[in-house]
Design a protein around this motif. Structure first.
Motif, mmCIF file in Angstrom:
data_model
loop_
_atom_site.group_PDB
_atom_site.id
_atom_site.type_symbol
_atom_site.label_atom_id
_atom_site.label_comp_id
_atom_site.label_asym_id
_atom_site.label_seq_id
_atom_site.Cartn_x
_atom_site.Cartn_y
_atom_site.Cartn_z
ATOM 1 N N ALA A 90 0.837 -1.211 0.000
ATOM 2 C CA ALA A 90 0.000 0.000 0.000
ATOM 3 C C ALA A 90 0.867 1.255 0.000
ATOM 4 O O ALA A 90 0.538 2.248 -0.656
ATOM 5 C CB ALA A 90 -0.926 -0.011 1.208
ATOM 6 N N ASP A 91 1.986 1.230 0.716
ATOM 7 C CA ASP A 91 2.888 2.384 0.729
ATOM 8 C C ASP A 91 3.532 2.603 -0.635
ATOM 9 O O ASP A 91 3.761 3.737 -1.045
ATOM 10 C CB ASP A 91 3.989 2.187 1.782
ATOM 11 C CG ASP A 91 3.447 2.158 3.200
ATOM 12 O OD1 ASP A 91 2.349 2.709 3.425
ATOM 13 O OD2 ASP A 91 4.121 1.603 4.075
ATOM 14 N N ALA A 149 1.010 4.187 -3.082
ATOM 15 C CA ALA A 149 0.265 5.314 -2.515
ATOM 16 C C ALA A 149 0.282 6.544 -3.426
ATOM 17 O O ALA A 149 -0.717 7.252 -3.522
ATOM 18 C CB ALA A 149 0.827 5.665 -1.144
ATOM 19 N N ASN A 150 1.369 6.827 -4.101
ATOM 20 C CA ASN A 150 1.468 8.032 -4.930
ATOM 21 C C ASN A 150 1.203 7.771 -6.407
ATOM 22 O O ASN A 150 1.350 8.670 -7.224
ATOM 23 C CB ASN A 150 2.855 8.667 -4.771
ATOM 24 C CG ASN A 150 3.051 9.238 -3.382
ATOM 25 O OD1 ASN A 150 2.101 9.700 -2.763
ATOM 26 N ND2 ASN A 150 4.274 9.197 -2.911
#
Length: 95
Positions: free
Chosen positions: A74-75, A78-79
């Protein structure tokens, strides 16, 4: 073993290093000094001496060798402008 000027120039050419005539003459003496030190080390009796990884006896720190997903999916996405189920979505390009 002794290194002459031709050997220094040959090693420099093999290493793709540009060496001037003055530098080659200086390096001849330096390399001969290094090789003399190595020859001096060869006189030491090291039979029965175990190889070591450190001068201080120590155990290497080891972690368990387990396979994990890293818990960072997920990290990582994320962008991203578009994602689906932790995968990057990219436009289809047809040319």
């Amino acid at each position: 073993m002794s290194v002459d000027l031709q050997t220094v120039k040959r090693v420099a050419r093999l290493a793709r290093i540009a060496v001037s005539e003055a530098d080659a003459e200086r390096m001849t003496g330096e390399l001969n000094a290094i090789l003399g030190f190595v020859e001096q080390l060869n006189e030491v009796d090291v039979s029965g001496v175990e190889p070591m990884t450190s001068v201080i006896p120590m155990e290497m720190k080891k972690r368990p060798d387990v396979v994990i997903d890293g818990s960072k999916a997920a990290d990582i996405v994320a962008n991203a402008p578009a994602t689906e189920e932790n995968f990057f979505l990219v436009p289809k390009v047809v040319e």
